[in-house]
Structures are given as C-alpha cells and as structure tokens.
Design a protein around this motif. Structure first.
Motif, PDB file in Angstrom:
ATOM      1  N   THR A 156     101.234 -23.894  21.496  1.00 48.83           N
ATOM      2  CA  THR A 156     100.460 -25.127  21.570  1.00 48.83           C
ATOM      3  C   THR A 156     100.466 -25.689  22.995  1.00 48.83           C
ATOM      4  OG1 THR A 156     101.050 -25.623  19.287  1.00 48.83           O
ATOM      5  CG2 THR A 156     100.207 -27.460  20.587  1.00 48.83           C
ATOM      6  N   GLU A 157     101.609 -25.548  23.639  1.00 48.00           N
ATOM      7  CA  GLU A 157     101.749 -26.012  25.027  1.00 48.00           C
ATOM      8  C   GLU A 157     100.781 -25.229  25.934  1.00 48.00           C
ATOM      9  OE1 GLU A 157     105.691 -26.938  27.665  1.00 48.00           O
ATOM     10  OE2 GLU A 157     105.459 -24.854  27.070  1.00 48.00           O
ATOM     11  N   THR A 176      97.171 -26.471  25.182  1.00 46.59           N
ATOM     12  CA  THR A 176      96.929 -27.794  25.773  1.00 46.59           C
ATOM     13  C   THR A 176      96.785 -27.694  27.284  1.00 46.59           C
ATOM     14  OG1 THR A 176      98.229 -28.764  23.997  1.00 46.59           O
ATOM     15  CG2 THR A 176      97.859 -30.143  25.929  1.00 46.59           C
ATOM     16  N   HIS A 177      97.651 -26.899  27.893  1.00 49.35           N
ATOM     17  CA  HIS A 177      97.575 -26.755  29.348  1.00 49.35           C
ATOM     18  C   HIS A 177      96.284 -26.039  29.760  1.00 49.35           C
ATOM     19  CE1 HIS A 177      98.328 -24.863  33.297  1.00 49.35           C
ATOM     20  NE2 HIS A 177      98.747 -26.068  33.563  1.00 49.35           N
ATOM     21  N   LYS A 203      93.456 -26.120  28.267  1.00 51.67           N
ATOM     22  CA  LYS A 203      92.367 -27.086  28.108  1.00 51.67           C
ATOM     23  C   LYS A 203      92.256 -27.985  29.343  1.00 51.67           C
ATOM     24  CE  LYS A 203      90.571 -29.352  24.118  1.00 51.67           C
ATOM     25  NZ  LYS A 203      90.734 -29.933  22.803  1.00 51.67           N
ATOM     26  N   GLU A 204      93.401 -28.465  29.809  1.00 55.08           N
ATOM     27  CA  GLU A 204      93.428 -29.358  30.980  1.00 55.08           C
ATOM     28  C   GLU A 204      93.095 -28.583  32.258  1.00 55.08           C
ATOM     29  OE1 GLU A 204      96.961 -32.055  28.927  1.00 55.08           O
ATOM     30  OE2 GLU A 204      97.449 -30.736  30.621  1.00 55.08           O
TER      31      GLU A 204
END
Ligand SMILES: [Fe+2]
Ligand SMILES: [Fe+2]
Length: 140
Positions: free
Chosen positions: A54-55, A58-59, A61-62
């Motif tokens: 998940t990390e 999320t990273h 995506k950013e």
C-alpha cells in the motif's frame, strides 16, 4: 533470475524525480525482504506486506502526480502518453493489491515484483522519465 534488491537505478536530469525514484527503490527492496522472509515461515504477517504494498501504491500515485504536474506546466508534448502509462500501472498495482488481500501467495507477489514491476520501473525511468526530465529541465 532476480533483479532484486535494486541497487543502481538510472538517474535523470531532475532531482525531484531522482528523489522519488530513490524512495520507490527503498520501498521496493523493503517489500522484497518481507516476501523473502514470508517464504521461510508458515504463518507470516500478511498485514505487514499489505502495508508495504500500500505504501508503494500511495507513493507511486504521488510520484506520478508530481511528474504529471511538471509535464502540464511545461507543455510536454507526450504528456498523454506518459500519464496513460502511469494510470495503467496504478490500475495494475491496485489489482495486485486486491489479489493480495484475497489471499495471493507471497511467491506470486514476489514474481510480480521481480518480473513485472521492477523491470517496468527501470524501463520507465530509462525511457519516458528520461525524456520528460530532459524536456522539463530545458524549459526551466
Ligand atoms: Fe518516475
Ligand atoms: Fe513517469
């Protein structure tokens, strides 16, 4: 054949992109270590691996959004193509995350990581990210 752990990743002409790629590399290696450990034991901690995956999602995506903002700002001609590739990979990663939460074995996730995700990452830096960084850095 395994390309993991990742050590020398290609560098591009923009520091913010290199920083994101370095962070992604650390996260990828961390997930790889957790997966290798999981193969050793019957009752590995699935949640720990879910959190690491998940990390990464999320990273990514950013990280992708930061590149897209720069491409938009400078009018990069292949913006649609580069953004489309980011979207494809985020969708793929979301599918893998769902499959993992549905009980995918760690060996299968390790195969995805080493045979799909990492080769994509290196190839993407060498192609789209390199060209984008070159263009953006020339626009100032
Ligand atoms: Fe990138
Ligand atoms: Fe990119």
């Amino acid at each position: 054949m395994s390309s993991l752990p990742l050590t020398n990743i290609p560098s591009v002409m923009l520091d913010f992109m290199n920083d994101d790629h370095r962070e992604a590399t650390l996260m990828t290696n961390k997930l790889h270590t957790l997966l290798l450990d999981a193969r050793e034991v019957e009752d590995f901690d699935r949640d720990l691996i879910t959190a690491a995956l998940t990390e990464i999602y999320t990273h990514d995506k950013e990280h992708f959004a930061r590149e897209e903002a720069e491409m938009e700002r400078t009018g990069f001609p292949a913006y649609g193509c580069h953004k489309g590739e980011h979207e494809r990979v985020l969708n793929e990663l979301q599918d893998v995350l769902n499959a993992w939460q549905d009980g995918m074995p760690p060996e299968a996730l390790e195969t995805y990581l080493s045979e799909t995700m990492v080769p994509w990452f290196i190839n993407h830096i060498n192609t789209m990210d390199t060209v984008t960084a070159m263009f953006v850095s020339r626009q100032g």
